[in-house]
Write a protein that holds these residues in place. Structure first.
Motif, PDB file in Angstrom:
ATOM      1  N   GLY A   1       0.701  -1.159  -0.058  1.00 31.68           N
ATOM      2  CA  GLY A   1      -0.353  -0.470   0.358  1.00 31.68           C
ATOM      3  C   GLY A   1       0.807   1.315   0.154  1.00 31.68           C
ATOM      4  N   LYS A   2       1.494   1.502   1.162  1.00 29.40           N
ATOM      5  CA  LYS A   2       2.380   2.432   0.769  1.00 29.40           C
ATOM      6  C   LYS A   2       3.426   2.434  -0.248  1.00 29.40           C
ATOM      7  N   VAL A   3       4.017   1.494  -0.907  1.00 28.26           N
ATOM      8  CA  VAL A   3       4.711   1.414  -2.627  1.00 28.26           C
ATOM      9  C   VAL A   3       3.765   2.208  -3.677  1.00 28.26           C
ATOM     10  N   ILE A   4       2.058   1.505  -3.438  1.00 29.60           N
ATOM     11  CA  ILE A   4       1.623   2.354  -4.643  1.00 29.60           C
ATOM     12  C   ILE A   4       1.084   3.494  -4.205  1.00 29.60           C
TER      13      ILE A   4
ATOM     14  N   GLY B   1       0.978   9.974  -5.067  1.00 33.05           N
ATOM     15  CA  GLY B   1       1.291  11.304  -4.688  1.00 33.05           C
ATOM     16  C   GLY B   1       2.498  11.537  -5.272  1.00 33.05           C
ATOM     17  N   LYS B   2       3.567  10.539  -5.913  1.00 32.65           N
ATOM     18  CA  LYS B   2       4.253  12.170  -6.758  1.00 32.65           C
ATOM     19  C   LYS B   2       4.011  11.954  -7.780  1.00 32.65           C
TER      20      LYS B   2
ATOM     21  N   ASN C   1      -0.846  18.928  -8.211  1.00 34.81           N
ATOM     22  CA  ASN C   1      -2.068  19.084  -9.497  1.00 34.81           C
ATOM     23  C   ASN C   1      -3.287  18.880  -7.938  1.00 34.81           C
ATOM     24  N   VAL C   2      -2.725  19.100  -6.877  1.00 32.94           N
ATOM     25  CA  VAL C   2      -3.439  18.746  -6.447  1.00 32.94           C
ATOM     26  C   VAL C   2      -4.611  20.353  -5.851  1.00 32.94           C
TER      27      VAL C   2
END
Length: 397
Positions: free
Chosen positions: A382-385, A390-391, A396-397
């Motif tokens: 989950g952290k990798v995904i 996020g990157k 773009n947020v």
């Protein structure tokens, strides 16, 4: 100018069978929050139960980080009444509840059922870092304590699932009267979204980066498919009804029913590749092109609503019992080829297949990133995904 913003939301699951019977019980839902404001509203839901849900008392407060107890408890009302009846098939928000809230202050919603109720539907999370639920006997809506029983101790129904969830009935969303401009992002998908291992990690990343300015909503349903309604599985409680309506059909209701998210992240299609074959569902083995057209229809709906939408390739799912070669994998490869070739349909593509697959064997997810089944990401996966998403969202947020 203050505006109502949805700060938390999950999709209530229709199990199609009795989950459990409760009476004289208080449920407390502990919710991570990243929006500051002056008031909150609670979304009550009774979409899939058979009878009226009678909420004898409901309250909301904040969790003190030092003591771990609930503070500033305020009663919730609907049309001025503290006893709230939610008829079968209905959903609505409470009255505005005055509550001064800072970004990062976690919420605690307490719901007391006095009468006996049969429960057929809950919201769920397996990761349990974005929200948790605990249960107490009696009316504990004005009590500060959080040390109650778990979902499994309250609903033995969930013993069938080797991965134990947190479940909550009667509540599926929270709005905050926000004092800052807030970007709302909805994540739509199947169990990979619903279980929340990447979703909770993404909350950690984005809430730290955008304190008070971003809220994440979870629109995942485990077992969901893009093209077809719930797969029929004879040996599963409710025969698989919990997998929900086809993603392309539920998309607008579950993502836009009571909020218009600024950003949508779409990750679905893995069950379309597998279920028709694994469960021998006649007429429900699609081509990759068919699944892609379903994804395309959701992208078009999101853009038509004014949302920015990002989507993902389908990640590997092979394991020792599900061989890498075969029709399911052929569908996945065709679908991913089309997604990559038409990435400009959306505002961006997050190629999670590329991120999590083994370099030496692209049909398998990397070791250590899944729950042991080769399919569902664990906390590390989950952290990798979440890092990859996020990157991609950077700036773009």
């Amino acid at each position: 100018m203050e505006n109502w913003k949805k700060t938390w939301g999950y999709v209530p699951i229709d199990f199609g069978t009795l989950v459990g019977t409760v009476e004289d019980i208080t449920q407390k839902i502990l919710i991570k929050n990243n929006v500051g404001g002056s008031a909150v509203k609670i979304k009550f839901t009774n979409k899939f139960n058979r009878d009226t849900l009678l909420l004898e008392q409901v309250s909301v407060g904040k969790i003190d980080k030092n003591s771990g107890r609930i503070t500033g408890i305020v009663k919730a009302t609907y049309q001025g009444n503290t006893q709230i009846a939610v008829p079968a098939g209905q959903e609505f928000y409470s009255d505005s509840i005055p509550l001064s809230l800072e970004a990062g202050e976690e919420l605690a919603i307490s719901v007391y059922l006095k009468e006996k109720h049969e429960i057929y539907s809950l919201c769920q999370t397996w990761s349990g870092r974005g929200w948790q639920s605990v249960f107490f006997q009696g009316d504990q809506t004005q009590k500060e304590d959080l040390s109650g029983k778990s979902t499994l101790e309250t609903f033995s129904f969930f013993e069938f699932d080797e991965h134990i969830c947190n479940g909550a009935f009667g509540v599926s969303g929270v709005q905050v009267l926000a004092k800052e401009d807030v970007t709302v992002m909805a994540c739509f998908g199947d169990s990979i979204t619903h279980m929340s291992y990447y979703f909770d990690a993404l909350e950690d990343i984005l809430y730290e980066k955008y304190p008070g300015r971003l809220a994440l909503l979870n629109c995942g349903i485990g077992g969901n498919r893009v093209l077809y309604d719930a797969s029929y599985v004879k040996d599963m409680p409710g025969c698989g009804r919990c997998f929900g309506r086809a993603g392309q059909d539920r998309f607008e209701e579950d993502v836009y029913g009571d909020a218009v998210p600024d950003i949508v992240f779409l990750m679905e299609g893995i069950n379309d590749c597998m279920h028709g074959i694994d469960f021998c569902l006649e007429g429900q083995v699609p081509t990759g092109t068919m699944v892609f057209e379903g994804l395309k229809s959701m992208i078009e709906k999101a853009r038509g609503k004014g949302s920015r939408i990002y989507f993902s390739t389908v990640m590997p799912f092979a394991n020792d019992s599900r061989q890498a070669a075969g029709q399911s994998e052929d569908i996945r490869q065709e679908l991913n080829m089309l997604i990559r070739a038409h990435k400009d349909l959306a505002d961006g593509l997050v190629d999670l297949d590329e991120v999590v697959r083994r370099p030496e064997n692209a049909h398998f997810m990397k070791e250590g990133l899944h729950l042991g089944d080769g399919l569902h990401p664990n906390a590390a996966g989950g952290k990798v995904i979440a890092d990859a998403i996020g990157k991609h969202l950077k700036g773009n947020v």
